[in-house]
Every structure is written in structure tokens, then in C-alpha cells.
Write a protein that holds these residues in place. Sequence first.
Motif, PDB file in Angstrom:
ATOM      1  N   SER A  20     -10.107 -17.587 -20.243  1.00 44.13           N
ATOM      2  CA  SER A  20     -11.048 -16.708 -19.539  1.00 44.13           C
ATOM      3  C   SER A  20     -12.109 -17.530 -18.827  1.00 44.13           C
ATOM      4  O   SER A  20     -12.104 -18.765 -18.870  1.00 44.13           O
ATOM      5  N   HIS A  21     -13.032 -16.813 -18.195  1.00 45.45           N
ATOM      6  CA  HIS A  21     -14.143 -17.468 -17.486  1.00 45.45           C
ATOM      7  C   HIS A  21     -15.146 -18.096 -18.442  1.00 45.45           C
ATOM      8  O   HIS A  21     -16.001 -18.860 -18.022  1.00 45.45           O
ATOM      9  N   LYS A  22     -15.088 -17.778 -19.749  1.00 44.08           N
ATOM     10  CA  LYS A  22     -16.160 -18.181 -20.659  1.00 44.08           C
ATOM     11  C   LYS A  22     -16.319 -19.695 -20.752  1.00 44.08           C
ATOM     12  O   LYS A  22     -17.412 -20.201 -20.984  1.00 44.08           O
ATOM     13  N   ILE A  23     -15.236 -20.429 -20.533  1.00 44.60           N
ATOM     14  CA  ILE A  23     -15.302 -21.892 -20.609  1.00 44.60           C
ATOM     15  C   ILE A  23     -16.248 -22.469 -19.540  1.00 44.60           C
ATOM     16  O   ILE A  23     -16.867 -23.506 -19.768  1.00 44.60           O
ATOM     17  N   GLY A  41     -23.713 -16.538 -24.709  1.00 43.06           N
ATOM     18  CA  GLY A  41     -22.392 -16.283 -24.138  1.00 43.06           C
ATOM     19  C   GLY A  41     -22.337 -15.445 -22.885  1.00 43.06           C
ATOM     20  O   GLY A  41     -21.267 -15.268 -22.300  1.00 43.06           O
ATOM     21  N   THR A  42     -23.464 -14.890 -22.446  1.00 37.69           N
ATOM     22  CA  THR A  42     -23.404 -14.091 -21.224  1.00 37.69           C
ATOM     23  C   THR A  42     -24.726 -14.222 -20.476  1.00 37.69           C
ATOM     24  O   THR A  42     -25.651 -14.880 -20.962  1.00 37.69           O
ATOM     25  N   ALA A  43     -24.799 -13.587 -19.305  1.00 37.66           N
ATOM     26  CA  ALA A  43     -25.960 -13.784 -18.428  1.00 37.66           C
ATOM     27  C   ALA A  43     -27.136 -12.911 -18.877  1.00 37.66           C
ATOM     28  O   ALA A  43     -27.714 -12.168 -18.086  1.00 37.66           O
ATOM     29  N   VAL A  62     -18.105  -5.591 -16.130  1.00 34.57           N
ATOM     30  CA  VAL A  62     -19.418  -5.993 -16.623  1.00 34.57           C
ATOM     31  C   VAL A  62     -19.529  -5.705 -18.122  1.00 34.57           C
ATOM     32  O   VAL A  62     -19.498  -4.545 -18.538  1.00 34.57           O
ATOM     33  N   GLY A  63     -19.632  -6.785 -18.927  1.00 32.60           N
ATOM     34  CA  GLY A  63     -19.997  -6.618 -20.327  1.00 32.60           C
ATOM     35  C   GLY A  63     -21.478  -6.949 -20.382  1.00 32.60           C
ATOM     36  O   GLY A  63     -22.351  -6.133 -20.127  1.00 32.60           O
ATOM     37  N   GLY A  64     -21.789  -8.221 -20.679  1.00 31.64           N
ATOM     38  CA  GLY A  64     -23.155  -8.710 -20.460  1.00 31.64           C
ATOM     39  C   GLY A  64     -23.361  -9.034 -18.987  1.00 31.64           C
ATOM     40  O   GLY A  64     -24.476  -9.081 -18.495  1.00 31.64           O
ATOM     41  N   GLY A  65     -22.249  -9.287 -18.310  1.00 30.72           N
ATOM     42  CA  GLY A  65     -22.307  -9.431 -16.859  1.00 30.72           C
ATOM     43  C   GLY A  65     -22.100 -10.832 -16.319  1.00 30.72           C
ATOM     44  O   GLY A  65     -22.381 -11.082 -15.152  1.00 30.72           O
ATOM     45  N   SER A  66     -21.562 -11.768 -17.143  1.00 30.82           N
ATOM     46  CA  SER A  66     -21.488 -13.151 -16.645  1.00 30.82           C
ATOM     47  C   SER A  66     -20.362 -13.380 -15.644  1.00 30.82           C
ATOM     48  O   SER A  66     -20.556 -14.047 -14.631  1.00 30.82           O
ATOM     49  N   ASN A  67     -19.161 -12.826 -15.897  1.00 35.24           N
ATOM     50  CA  ASN A  67     -18.096 -13.056 -14.905  1.00 35.24           C
ATOM     51  C   ASN A  67     -18.421 -12.314 -13.621  1.00 35.24           C
ATOM     52  O   ASN A  67     -18.149 -12.799 -12.522  1.00 35.24           O
ATOM     53  N   ALA A  68     -19.057 -11.140 -13.744  1.00 32.86           N
ATOM     54  CA  ALA A  68     -19.393 -10.351 -12.558  1.00 32.86           C
ATOM     55  C   ALA A  68     -20.459 -11.047 -11.713  1.00 32.86           C
ATOM     56  O   ALA A  68     -20.277 -11.226 -10.505  1.00 32.86           O
ATOM     57  N   LEU A 126      -8.024  -6.743 -21.378  1.00 28.50           N
ATOM     58  CA  LEU A 126      -8.428  -5.331 -21.219  1.00 28.50           C
ATOM     59  C   LEU A 126      -9.743  -5.219 -20.456  1.00 28.50           C
ATOM     60  O   LEU A 126      -9.966  -4.247 -19.736  1.00 28.50           O
ATOM     61  N   GLU A 127     -10.628  -6.224 -20.593  1.00 28.09           N
ATOM     62  CA  GLU A 127     -11.867  -6.214 -19.806  1.00 28.09           C
ATOM     63  C   GLU A 127     -11.516  -6.219 -18.319  1.00 28.09           C
ATOM     64  O   GLU A 127     -11.972  -5.367 -17.552  1.00 28.09           O
ATOM     65  N   SER A 128     -10.673  -7.183 -17.926  1.00 28.24           N
ATOM     66  CA  SER A 128     -10.283  -7.308 -16.522  1.00 28.24           C
ATOM     67  C   SER A 128      -9.540  -6.061 -16.043  1.00 28.24           C
ATOM     68  O   SER A 128      -9.643  -5.687 -14.863  1.00 28.24           O
ATOM     69  N   LEU A 140     -10.017 -11.444 -12.169  1.00 29.82           N
ATOM     70  CA  LEU A 140      -9.165 -11.376 -13.361  1.00 29.82           C
ATOM     71  C   LEU A 140      -9.809 -12.305 -14.387  1.00 29.82           C
ATOM     72  O   LEU A 140      -9.452 -13.466 -14.513  1.00 29.82           O
ATOM     73  N   SER A 141     -10.794 -11.749 -15.117  1.00 28.37           N
ATOM     74  CA  SER A 141     -11.673 -12.582 -15.941  1.00 28.37           C
ATOM     75  C   SER A 141     -10.958 -13.275 -17.093  1.00 28.37           C
ATOM     76  O   SER A 141     -11.404 -14.313 -17.564  1.00 28.37           O
ATOM     77  N   GLY A 142      -9.829 -12.703 -17.552  1.00 33.15           N
ATOM     78  CA  GLY A 142      -9.137 -13.353 -18.665  1.00 33.15           C
ATOM     79  C   GLY A 142      -7.734 -12.821 -18.856  1.00 33.15           C
ATOM     80  O   GLY A 142      -7.348 -11.814 -18.281  1.00 33.15           O
TER      81      GLY A 142
HETATM   82  C1  LIG Z   1     -16.257 -11.724 -22.620  1.00 31.33           C
HETATM   83  C2  LIG Z   1     -15.381 -11.227 -21.559  1.00 31.33           C
HETATM   84  C3  LIG Z   1     -15.842 -10.324 -20.566  1.00 31.33           C
HETATM   85  C4  LIG Z   1     -17.222  -9.734 -20.585  1.00 31.33           C
HETATM   86  O1  LIG Z   1     -18.255 -10.640 -20.552  1.00 31.33           O
HETATM   87  P1  LIG Z   1     -19.144 -10.856 -19.261  1.00 31.33           P
HETATM   88  O2  LIG Z   1     -20.261 -11.695 -19.694  1.00 31.33           O
HETATM   89  O3  LIG Z   1     -19.566  -9.493 -18.779  1.00 31.33           O
HETATM   90  O4  LIG Z   1     -18.280 -11.518 -18.253  1.00 31.33           O
HETATM   91  C5  LIG Z   1     -14.966  -9.959 -19.564  1.00 31.33           C
HETATM   92  N1  LIG Z   1     -13.699 -10.409 -19.533  1.00 31.33           N
HETATM   93  C6  LIG Z   1     -13.226 -11.265 -20.467  1.00 31.33           C
HETATM   94  C7  LIG Z   1     -11.816 -11.724 -20.371  1.00 31.33           C
HETATM   95  C8  LIG Z   1     -14.040 -11.694 -21.509  1.00 31.33           C
HETATM   96  O5  LIG Z   1     -13.544 -12.525 -22.440  1.00 31.33           O
END
Ligand SMILES: *Cc1c(COP(=O)(O)O)cnc(C)c1O
Length: 406
Positions: free
Chosen positions: A97-100, A201-203, A243-249, A361-363, A387-389
Motif C-alpha cells: 500500500s501507500h503506507k510505506i 500513520g496518517t495525515a 479517505v480514512g485519516g486521509g493520507s493517500n488522498a 477494500l479501502e481502494s 489504488l491505495s493498496g
Molecule cells: C490505511 C489505508 C487507507 C486509509 O488511510 P489513509 O490515511 O486515509 O490513506 C486506505 N487504503 C489502504 C490500502 C490502507 O491501507
Amino acid sequence: MDQPATPNSFRTGPDEQGMFGIFGGRFVAETLMPLILDLERHWNEVKNDPDFKAELTNLSTHYAGRPSKLYFAEGLTKHLGGAKVYFKREDLNHTGSHKINNCLGQILLAKRMGKKRIIAETGAGQHGVAAATVAARFGFPCVVYMGATDVARQSPNVFRMKLLGAEVRPVTAGHGTLKDAMNEALRDWVTNVEDTYYLIGTAAGPHPYPELVRDFQSVIGIEARAQILEQEGRLPDTIIAAVGGGSNAIGLFHPFLDDKDVRIIGIEAGGRGLDGIEHCASMNAGAPGVLHGNRTYLLQNADGQILDGHSISAGLDYPGVGPEHSWLRDSGRVEYVPILDDEALEAFKLTTRVEGIIPALESAHAIAHAVKIVPAMDKDQIVIVNLSGRGDKDVHTVASMLGMEI
Ligand SMILES: *Cc1c(COP(=O)(O)O)cnc(C)c1O
């Protein structure tokens, strides 16, 4: 006025107090202030330092696998029969995912600051795994706070973190979910001032975290913008991210914020609908308040009690949102739209079948919104979905939603 109706640029924030208009800031205990100021000083030092950038780029390239591809999703495009759909392939990154992107940036910052120990919080466990990964790579001891409820729900990620050498500390306070884990991590940070780096872990969080996480994730949008110009010779009409915490967005959006003709849409977890409390749509159904050191839109009841959200995707159920999104919402630059669990599940199945890509499922929430709007768009228009993950982590959830056993 705090917030001019139409700022000249949407890309200049936050201000020196860490505010995006009326959102953000640093609402922390007095004892945390020196830590936050020390972090800010180091961040200001490294953010324009060519050596720091070179080290991060080198790791992003050879360890994480950047740049990620911008892929023309031909199968989905044909199926929907409207605009061309592109996927920004953050699912192809190391750890899936984008988290790295954020974790690599912050571990280098921790190293610069001479810290000896990493702490992190995690809900679904994805950030915990990414944090444990970079801690292993750089030889830091790592403690991950995780709500006890989440520890039970996310056992494969707990095991991954342990394999990577991290200590997972279950948090039983509150409902034992992400918000409680974040509070516990903040508490650890205050008591271990000297040697500890808190890898958020997020913005979200107190300033400067929302800014630094955004800047580390902006590699997504910087690449996507250059890639679409290269592949199509023009900017996209619409870009979409979950958008979860919003970092990938915010990572995808930020480089496009001043491109006035690009429509920008953030997708919140609509869960089982916005009427009840089983959703995580803090910007569509929440109200401003203070959580985790910043002012932002939150899920809360009439008494200001923070509510636990619900989403089919564990990575979206953070009860708040990064403060920059709250500001972008109120300023009208970005639209925030909810997508229901069922709609995300349909988009998950569709993408898997017509693209041969199992999305997180987030993506899938972001894809579900593309499924809604793309058919009514012209064939020469362009939509980029982040496609965040990848969705391997979600197959058990999907199986149980479909009433199947693995
Ligand atoms: C953690 C996660 C998110 C949500 O986190 P954001 O900080 O909003 O990006 C979205 N997609 C994937 C695959 C995640 O692991």
C-alpha cells in the motif's frame, strides 16, 4: 477572516501555527510541546535538504519500488463505457500500500533526530506492519499500540508485526480500537521524551504531522500528474481517492489542488448508511471538534463523545479525518462523498474480474464512485483512481460478506 472564500492557492497551508483555516493546530498537553517543537525544527531542516531527499528517493526506488505505475484500466473502462479510467498503482509498493511512503520518510527523520526507539499506533494493522517493516530495516526497536478489539480481529497483521520484531501492545481502554491506541501512543511519547519517535500513520495528529505526512505521500500526486501528462498529453478531468485519516488522498490531491479544471473527490466510508451510526463519514455526518491534537471534523454524539465508526474496510474506520481535508471540504475545493459497504464490495468484485487486480477494500470505495460517475462522462475524458493498496489482506472479510468459507 480566517478563511478567504477563494484563496489564490490551495497549496500553501498550513500557516505557522499549523492551521488550515480554522482546522489543525496542536492541541496537546504542555509536556508534549517541547517534543512537537523539536520535531518541527528537524522537519523544517530536512524538508529542503538535498541529502535527505536523495536518501529517501534511493529507498523509495530500490526498497519500496517507486515510481508506482499509472495503469490504463482498459477492462473497467470498456465495462463502464464512459471516461477512460486510470489506476495509480500504490498496491504494487513493498508491503502492499501507500503506507510505506510515509514510513520511509519518517524513519529517516527519526534517524536524523538521533532517536533510539519507534512507537506507532494501528487500527487494522496495516500501518503497524509498515512501521515495523522500516523499524526492522533500520534496526530500531518498535512498539505498536493496537486496540485489544483490533488485535483479536486482525491476527495475521499482529503476527506479521511480531515476525518483523515489533512488540504489539494491546490497549484495553475505551472500546479497544484505533482512537484508544492513538491516545496510548501519545501517552508513551510523553513518558519517553528523550529517545522515542512517534511514527503517526496518517495525515492527522498535532502540527507538523499533517504537513509532513502529506509531503511524504505527495509523491503519489507528483508522479501521477507527470505520468498522465506523459501518457495522455493532458491533465485528468477527475481524480478520486478513499479517505480514512486521509493520507493517500491528500498525497494524490495536493499536487492537483491549483489545477482548477481538475475535479477532486474524496470518498468516505458510508458503511451501512449515514442515517444511523454505522459509518465513518466524519465530513458528511460529523461535526468539528478536537481529537489527537488537532481540530477537525469528527464523528461525535450530541455530548461531544467520540463515536467508533464502522466500515467494511478496517483501514477507513478512523473517527476523524486529517485537518487539511476539513479545510478543503469547507472551502469547496474538494467534494467528499460517502460510499456504502455494499457498493465497495461490488466494486471489489468487479475490479477483480475485469482487471485481474484484487484491490484493497479501502481502494474499492474509490473505485465504486468511479463506477457511478464514469458511464455518464465522455469517452475522451480521464479519471484517475488511487489504488491505495492490494486486497489480499481482505479476502477473509470478503468471504464472510459473501457467506463463504475459505
Ligand atoms: C490505511 C489505508 C487507507 C486509509 O488511510 P489513509 O490515511 O486515509 O490513506 C486506505 N487504503 C489502504 C490500502 C490502507 O491501507
